[in-house]
Write a protein that holds these residues in place. Structure first.
Motif, mmCIF file in Angstrom:
data_model
loop_
_atom_site.group_PDB
_atom_site.id
_atom_site.type_symbol
_atom_site.label_atom_id
_atom_site.label_comp_id
_atom_site.label_asym_id
_atom_site.label_seq_id
_atom_site.Cartn_x
_atom_site.Cartn_y
_atom_site.Cartn_z
ATOM 1 N N SER A 69 0.740 -1.291 0.055
ATOM 2 C CA SER A 69 -0.083 -0.013 -0.029
ATOM 3 C C SER A 69 1.021 1.252 0.002
ATOM 4 O O SER A 69 0.764 2.104 -0.886
ATOM 5 C CB SER A 69 -0.925 -0.074 1.217
ATOM 6 O OG SER A 69 -1.698 0.986 1.290
ATOM 7 N N PHE A 70 2.051 1.300 0.831
ATOM 8 C CA PHE A 70 2.892 2.381 0.855
ATOM 9 C C PHE A 70 3.621 2.486 -0.301
ATOM 10 O O PHE A 70 4.131 3.639 -0.811
ATOM 11 C CB PHE A 70 3.742 2.316 2.071
ATOM 12 C CG PHE A 70 3.302 2.798 3.347
ATOM 13 C CD1 PHE A 70 3.122 4.358 3.507
ATOM 14 C CD2 PHE A 70 2.784 2.067 4.262
ATOM 15 C CE1 PHE A 70 2.791 4.866 4.706
ATOM 16 C CE2 PHE A 70 2.104 2.735 5.336
ATOM 17 C CZ PHE A 70 2.138 4.076 5.387
ATOM 18 N N ALA A 71 3.848 1.581 -1.354
ATOM 19 C CA ALA A 71 4.619 1.530 -2.461
ATOM 20 C C ALA A 71 3.860 2.450 -3.499
ATOM 21 O O ALA A 71 4.468 3.109 -4.454
ATOM 22 C CB ALA A 71 4.694 0.283 -3.075
ATOM 23 N N TRP A 72 2.583 2.700 -3.351
ATOM 24 C CA TRP A 72 1.687 3.397 -4.198
ATOM 25 C C TRP A 72 1.998 4.879 -3.933
ATOM 26 O O TRP A 72 1.846 5.561 -4.801
ATOM 27 C CB TRP A 72 0.215 3.164 -4.166
ATOM 28 C CG TRP A 72 -0.180 1.990 -4.841
ATOM 29 C CD1 TRP A 72 -0.462 0.801 -4.070
ATOM 30 C CD2 TRP A 72 -0.668 1.747 -6.092
ATOM 31 N NE1 TRP A 72 -0.911 -0.289 -4.944
ATOM 32 C CE2 TRP A 72 -0.887 0.392 -6.217
ATOM 33 C CE3 TRP A 72 -0.437 2.547 -7.270
ATOM 34 C CZ2 TRP A 72 -1.340 -0.100 -7.351
ATOM 35 C CZ3 TRP A 72 -0.626 2.056 -8.490
ATOM 36 C CH2 TRP A 72 -1.247 0.716 -8.580
ATOM 37 N N MET A 73 2.766 5.280 -2.894
ATOM 38 C CA MET A 73 2.771 6.681 -2.440
ATOM 39 C C MET A 73 4.218 7.191 -2.897
ATOM 40 O O MET A 73 4.523 8.397 -2.537
ATOM 41 C CB MET A 73 2.444 6.841 -1.063
ATOM 42 C CG MET A 73 1.345 6.527 -0.657
ATOM 43 S SD MET A 73 1.126 6.457 1.210
ATOM 44 C CE MET A 73 1.178 8.289 1.726
ATOM 45 N N GLU A 74 4.808 6.385 -3.392
ATOM 46 C CA GLU A 74 6.259 6.614 -3.933
ATOM 47 C C GLU A 74 6.117 7.901 -5.035
ATOM 48 O O GLU A 74 5.668 7.656 -5.993
ATOM 49 C CB GLU A 74 7.117 5.614 -4.751
ATOM 50 C CG GLU A 74 8.655 5.997 -5.039
ATOM 51 C CD GLU A 74 9.367 4.986 -5.717
ATOM 52 O OE1 GLU A 74 10.349 5.222 -6.064
ATOM 53 O OE2 GLU A 74 8.691 3.721 -5.782
ATOM 54 N N PRO A 75 6.855 9.210 -4.809
ATOM 55 C CA PRO A 75 6.703 10.032 -5.737
ATOM 56 C C PRO A 75 7.649 10.004 -6.827
ATOM 57 O O PRO A 75 8.907 9.445 -6.718
ATOM 58 C CB PRO A 75 7.087 11.312 -4.769
ATOM 59 C CG PRO A 75 7.128 10.945 -3.184
ATOM 60 C CD PRO A 75 7.575 9.371 -3.533
#
Length: 740
Positions: A571-577
């Motif tokens: 889920s956090f991987a989607w947040m990579e800028p």
């Protein structure tokens, strides 16, 4: 597509590879040119919120008679109104659909959409094809909203009505949390797509087209403009169950759901109610935004003799999935696997699947005449659960274990309807579940360090050998993951030290590891999350002091440190800028201009244009660029908090030219007097001189006499970002002024 990371929240392939387009895509004015432009009254900081800025919804909610509200909602479910009669005499399925569609717009890519602000009341969602006739569900709720007033937001009421609907039909729920605050206008920063036609238009195309190597674009989650998830008739209207399964995985994963949750939600939602396609689509009235004023905001009505007789056409598919459409049973899976299904068409012409030779007891009651029985149906998306091997295995397990389905559906429904609310500390009400879930991004409670600890740590930081740029960059990297859209990310938890964030390219993993190792060495009993922010604050105070200003950077301690076991890596991987203009970082070329990506980032951080401007100018001179790149560092005093970025950017003695004519990203600033190269910059830097509104703001910070204003405004905006995720803070911040 090669130039775009398909997981990129910012990357948006709206017009094909190489096409540069607007950040927001189609706007309400594009779809409905005659819509009244009420937003002209809300310029220059004027709020459209009639409750006022001092209204405290959490306090108002505490005074809510929650039991009475639930009782009134339960009574509504079977109080069928002649002007919009309930299918089977029960509004439960209708309210579930309303709640689902309010929450189902959420996307994990950028955190936008979802139920948190009641956006279903406004365009474009109010008039989306997939939300057909949900305007009536909200009107049915109006007397209850009117009765309980300020104590329950529309956003909370939508979801609570869905929960009560499930419970009233014997279904399982996991809990309910209030805390969603209404807004009073459309959230215009959400990109819903660049298409010029809604689904159903002859020229509309699905967004997932494997034959053209097209996947879901950038942040989008639904497979078509105007849909919540996928076309129930199949990809692009093609009744291909395996293609539908592919699209379901793509869309549901972008809404933070795995395969088991996808199956549970589909089966659970389709255990109730029916679809509507009893007449051809030409009987449709206009959507609410396009209807005449005398319709009072209602849309999709049929001709006059049909009004009051039922819901003639919505999706175009006609029928119920279950023979018990107002009861929670295992009939959905039982019927799906008991019968063979043949492809048929509804009276409205939509493709659907009908059981072959159904037994009388497996037929559904007629929605208006319970003495009649009609065949049940399945959509192409339902057939995907039977024909796709992975979905079938999950479906068979649920068919054979009702308790497993009960639990899976209740949990998935809770996640669907609460995913965008952020940390559990924001939850309100007597039905908040005690269990903590990994998707809530839990952070252990921290302890605020005392003044002596802060002072001792600050002194160690100043003699650590870490530069101002390193400390500021690390603190920014930690805190600027925050998204106001779904309240995820931020400095609390120090997840920058955990997978996946510690390995993100934007965070310069090798340098980050070195900085974090040193902070861990120095911090003692201070949490790493606090140490990261405090070290950045100490660096800014030093940079301000070196520039001649005696200022304090407010610091609020008490952050906790998250653990890897309680971090949802996927889920956090989607947040990579893939871009961060504040650090002058662009990983790959995007199909939106880089300066627009900066606006998108600032919007997610909840920043105003002046806050964005002052932060970018300050971060440049402090040396916070990714890779220590020189672009935008328009100062000879790097590491000092000066207004040099603005002074030198707006200098009339500098002219700019492209470094590479084949690219429009990097520029060289030349001295007009012939003394050669002076500076280097990117589009993100130069926009503060080219855009008239941003230039007007930049001029303020470049003016003589406003040097200290720049420093103080920078610190205020910096602290806003550092504390953006501190929903647990009630005490006044502890301040330090150690750098001097």
């Amino acid at each position: 597509m090669a130039d775009e990371d398909p997981r990129c929240p910012e990357g948006r392939n709206g017009g094909g590879a190489g096409t540069v387009r607007s950040l927001l895509g189609r706007t309400n004015k594009d779809w409905w040119p005659d819509v009244l432009p009420v937003e002209i009254l809300h310029q220059h900081g004027v709020s459209p919120n009639p409750m006022g800025e001092d209204y405290d919804y959490a306090e108002a909610f505490k005074a809510l008679d929650y039991a009475a509200l639930k009782a009134d909602l339960t009574a509504l479910m079977t109080d069928s109104k002649p002007w919009w009669p309930a299918d089977y005499g029960h509004y439960g399925p209708f309210m579930i659909r309303m709640a689902w569609h309010a929450a189902g717009t959420y996307r994990v890519t950028d955190g936008r959409g979802g139920s948190s602000s009641g956006q279903q009341r406004f365009e474009p969602l109010n008039s989306w094809p997939d939300n057909g006739n949900l305007d009536k569900a909200r009107r049915l709720l109006w007397p209850i909203k009117q009765k309980y007033g300020k104590h329950i937001s529309w956003a909370d009421l939508f979801i609570l009505a869905g929960n009560v609907a499930i419970e009233s039909m014997g279904g399982p729920t996991f809990g309910f949390a209030g805390g969603r605050k209404d807004v009073f206008q459309s959230e215009g920063d959400t990109y819903w797509g660049a298409e010029e036609q809604w689904i159903g238009h002859a020229e509309h195309k699905t967004r997932i087209r494997p034959d053209e190597q097209l996947e879901l674009e950038g942040p989008l989650a639904a497979d078509s403009m105007g849909l919540i998830y996928v076309n129930p008739e199949g990809p692009g209207g093609n009744p291909d169950p395996l293609g539908s399964a592919r699209d379901m995985r793509a869309t549901f994963s972008r809404m933070a759901m795995n395969s088991e949750e996808t199956v549970a939600l589909t089966a659970g939602g389709h255990a109730f109610g029916k679809t509507h396609g009893a007449k051809p689509a030409e009987n449709f009235g206009k959507e609410p935004a396009a209807e005449s004023v005398h319709m009072q905001g209602l849309g999709w009505l049929t001709d006059s003799e049909e009004i009051g007789k039922g819901h003639i056409t919505t999706s175009g598919i006609e029928g119920s999935w279950s023979n018990n459409p107002t009861k929670w049973t295992g009939d959905y899976f039982r019927l799906l696997f008991k019968y063979d299904y043949e492809l048929t068409s509804s009276p409205a012409g939509a493709k659907q699947w009908t059981p072959v030779n159904p037994e009388w007891e497996d037929m559904a009651p007629d929605a208006r005449d319970p003495s009649k029985r009609v065949p049940t149906i399945m959509t192409t998306a339902d057939m995907a659960l039977k024909l796709d091997p992975e979905f079938r295995a999950i479906s068979e397990r649920f068919r054979d274990d009702q308790s497993a389905l009960d639990d899976a559906f209740a949990r998935a429904w809770f996640k669907l309807t609460h995913r965008d609310m952020g940390p559990k500390v924001r939850y309100l009400g007597p039905e908040v579940p005690e269990e903590t879930l990994i998707w809530q991004d839990p952070v252990p409670e921290g302890t605020a360090p005392g003044d002596d600890e802060i002072a001792a740590f600050a002194q160690k930081v100043l003699t650590s050998g870490l530069s101002v740029g390193q400390l500021v960059k690390t603190a920014w990297a930690s805190a600027s993951t925050y998204r106001k859209s779904d309240h995820r990310g931020g400095a609390n938890g120090a997840r920058i030290a955990l997978a996946p964030q510690k390995s993100w390219a934007i965070n310069e993993p090798a340098e980050l590891a070195s900085v974090l190792a040193k902070l861990n060495e120095l911090r003692g009993s201070i949490s790493l999350a606090d140490a990261i922010v405090l070290a950045g604050s100490v660096a800014i105070e030093k940079a301000a002091t070196d520039a001649g200003f005696d200022v304090k950077v407010p610091f609020t301690g008490g952050r906790g440190d998250a653990t890897q076991d309680w971090t949802d890596v996927e889920s956090f991987a989607w947040m990579e800028p893939q871009a961060d203009g504040f650090r002058n970082y662009l990983r790959t070329r995007q199909t939106v201009k880089t300066e627009e990506l900066l606006l998108d980032k600032a919007s997610l951080l909840g920043l105003s244009a002046p806050e964005m401007t002052v932060l970018l100018g300050g971060l440049r001179v402090l040396g916070a660029n990714h890779g220590d790149k020189p672009e935008g560092v328009l100062t000879e005093r790097k590491g000092q908090l000066t207004n040099d970025f603005f002074v030198n950017l707006l200098d009339n003695e500098t002219f700019w030219e492209l470094v590479d004519p084949s690219s429009d990203e990097e520029f060289i600033g030349h001295d007009r007097g012939g003394k050669g190269e002076k500076w280097r910059a990117t589009r993100t830097d130069l926009v503060f001189g080219s855009n008239s509104q941003l230039r007007a703001t930049a001029e303020v910070y470049a003016e003589n006499g406003n040097e200290e204003k720049f420093v103080r405004d920078f610190i205020k905006a910096w602290v806003k970002v550092m504390d953006a995720d501190r929903f647990d803070v009630t005490a006044k911040p502890v301040t330090s002024n150690i750098a001097t």
